[in-house]
Scaffold this active site. Sequence first.
Site, PDB file in Angstrom:
ATOM      1  N   HIS A  99       8.261  15.302  -6.475  1.00  0.00           N
ATOM      2  CA  HIS A  99       9.427  16.005  -5.946  1.00  0.00           C
ATOM      3  C   HIS A  99       9.091  17.204  -5.066  1.00  0.00           C
ATOM      4  CE1 HIS A  99      13.607  16.980  -5.797  1.00  0.00           C
ATOM      5  NE2 HIS A  99      13.454  18.136  -6.410  1.00  0.00           N
TER       6      HIS A  99
ATOM      7  N   GLU B 150      21.401  25.464 -14.017  1.00  0.00           N
ATOM      8  CA  GLU B 150      20.367  24.423 -14.044  1.00  0.00           C
ATOM      9  C   GLU B 150      19.300  24.835 -15.037  1.00  0.00           C
ATOM     10  OE1 GLU B 150      19.075  23.803 -10.000  1.00  0.00           O
ATOM     11  OE2 GLU B 150      20.621  22.303  -9.677  1.00  0.00           O
TER      12      GLU B 150
ATOM     13  N   ARG C 236       8.006  25.569 -10.137  1.00  0.00           N
ATOM     14  CA  ARG C 236       9.176  26.117  -9.446  1.00  0.00           C
ATOM     15  C   ARG C 236      10.404  26.099 -10.345  1.00  0.00           C
ATOM     16  NH1 ARG C 236      13.365  23.353  -5.672  1.00  0.00           N
ATOM     17  NH2 ARG C 236      12.682  21.524  -6.805  1.00  0.00           N
TER      18      ARG C 236
ATOM     19  N   HIS D 232       9.995  15.444 -10.604  1.00  0.00           N
ATOM     20  CA  HIS D 232      11.372  15.579 -11.100  1.00  0.00           C
ATOM     21  C   HIS D 232      11.579  14.573 -12.229  1.00  0.00           C
ATOM     22  CE1 HIS D 232      15.666  15.984 -11.368  1.00  0.00           C
ATOM     23  NE2 HIS D 232      15.586  17.025 -10.552  1.00  0.00           N
TER      24      HIS D 232
ATOM     25  N   ARG E 285      11.152  21.482 -15.948  1.00  0.00           N
ATOM     26  CA  ARG E 285      10.975  20.127 -15.407  1.00  0.00           C
ATOM     27  C   ARG E 285       9.703  19.456 -15.897  1.00  0.00           C
ATOM     28  NH1 ARG E 285      13.122  20.695  -9.197  1.00  0.00           N
ATOM     29  NH2 ARG E 285      15.282  20.775  -9.870  1.00  0.00           N
TER      30      ARG E 285
END
Length: 519
Positions: A336, A113, A371, A229, A275
């Site tokens: 998110h 990811e 994060r 997100h 992100r």
Amino acid sequence: MKTNYYDYIIVGSGIAGLYIALLAIERGSVLVLTKGSIDDCNTRYAQGGIAVAMGKDDSPELHFEDTIAAGDGLCDTEAVRILTDEAADCVTDLIKFGVPFDTLDGEITLTREAAHSVSRIMHAGGDATGEHIEVTLSRQVRSTPIKVLENCLVSEILIRNGKVIGVKALDCRTGSVEEYHCRFLILATGGAGKLFKYTTNSDVVTGDGIALAFEAGAEISDIEFFQFHPTVLRLPGVAPFLISEAVRGEGGILKNVEGRRFMPNYAAEAELATRDVVARSIVYEMKKTHSDRVFLDVTHLPSRLITTRFPRIYSFCRDHGLDITKGLVPVAPAAHYLMGGVKVNIWGETNISGLFAAGETACTGVHGANRLASNSLLESVVFSKRVMQRTEMTTTPRHYKDRKDKAISYCLPVREMLSKAPALNLPNLQSLMWDKVGIIRSGEGLEEAANVLATWESLLSQPTDRPSYELNNLILCARLMTEAALLRKESRGAHFHADFPRTSPEWQRHIVFKENVTN
Ligand SMILES: Cc1cc2nc3c(=O)[nH]c(=O)nc-3n(C[C@H](O)[C@H](O)[C@H](O)COP(=O)(O)OP(=O)(O)OC[C@H]3O[C@@H](n4cnc5c(N)ncnc54)[C@H](O)[C@@H]3O)c2cc1C
């Protein structure tokens, strides 16, 4: 023994609450209070998976470095070291409990990811990781003497002589309020995604644990850092549905409504940038093209890869008339994940004796200002296990050891009330937060939001049912988030302040709020 007395009371039944409950039942009596049904939570929606350094080319050190890089100067290094070193042990527990992680030829399959330097995301049922975790843990819980009370909303933390003695809880079906007493109280109430108009979060995620803890005198840290997100399905009349990062990890490409790929213009890592970078780039691109969406294109990838690797996404879109192997997926950012929350040390302890927090509601310091994808399920299990280890060691009076970080403490400021403010209701709150405290913030917008929120706060009455408790809690969380965002005069991680677009070394510190409470 007193009635309604338990060794452990756990508030919340997501991954953090259920995992703690399963460890705690080996050590004493356990009550889980949860305000919806047991599986009403964010955990069951998690798609991508759980990050663990298990691959041949990986190590806890590399996972540590990626996490620190994503956190943009605000991670607590001791907590991140714990997260990455203790990951394998906790994931092994999940496997023992029966979580069916995906395998190929007997080996666990790992995917990549954004902002992870190697493939290290374990998943289950392709993109149904959270559902498998939630179903497995709740099945395990039901096979033990753990008592679970559903539709039970915790409305107050009870404290005597500076120590937690239990909670008050509202039975959402009958309206009656009951006291439950305990030795250890663990808040596992999730984040606060319902603060925003567009969100991937479940309806139960209303910041309750943060509000309860703050009102009891606990510290709230890093609450200005909220992750949006980048790719959430934007189809008219369809609830926001996450299109996992892993889709970009497998080669999905972002295009604007004119059909042009744009991410390489914004970041060298293109679609695999962090992100916040991808979410902001999408907002700029939507503005440029006067559109409320962009497109995610996976039509160049093998159909079989899409249908086997992302069965939930594929079938959800197909059920809404969109075959993603053939057509473009309309997406836009949505709220998110909350990085901040109830401040805890490396044992999940708050500054109040007997009060612990775990999962998304806690701020352990592992995420810093941003994060790293798939680190939150991991954080939930690693630090939940440490809560358990701590309660085994704890004798009263205990010696609370704070984190060794640079933090400044604040109280909520007093504001002048507006003579005219929008009507106080949930949709207005969510629109205010989306417009003024969202992906791109400004001093003017934040000031306006802070004044409206303070005015609304002064109008709140004593809550009586679940919606009124939730609205009160959201307003308090919104105030904390907005005031923290106003204080942070820089841009860092997920907090982007248009008036201060650069990161400032002066602000490499944490903002902590604490109410002056005498217990
Ligand atoms: C769509 C989506 C996809 C995601 N994908 C991933 C992923 O792939 N990997 C990853 O690591 N993370 C992912 N995340 C984040 C991750 O799922 C969450 O951070 C994590 O599941 C939080 O777990 P939790 O146990 O802390 O809270 P939750 O699972 O949200 O559970 C909170 C619980 O608290 C209860 N509760 C709240 N308030 C009260 C109250 N006052 N009284 C009683 N009960 C209360 C709720 O009813 C609920 O049971 C995703 C999140 C979403 C929304």
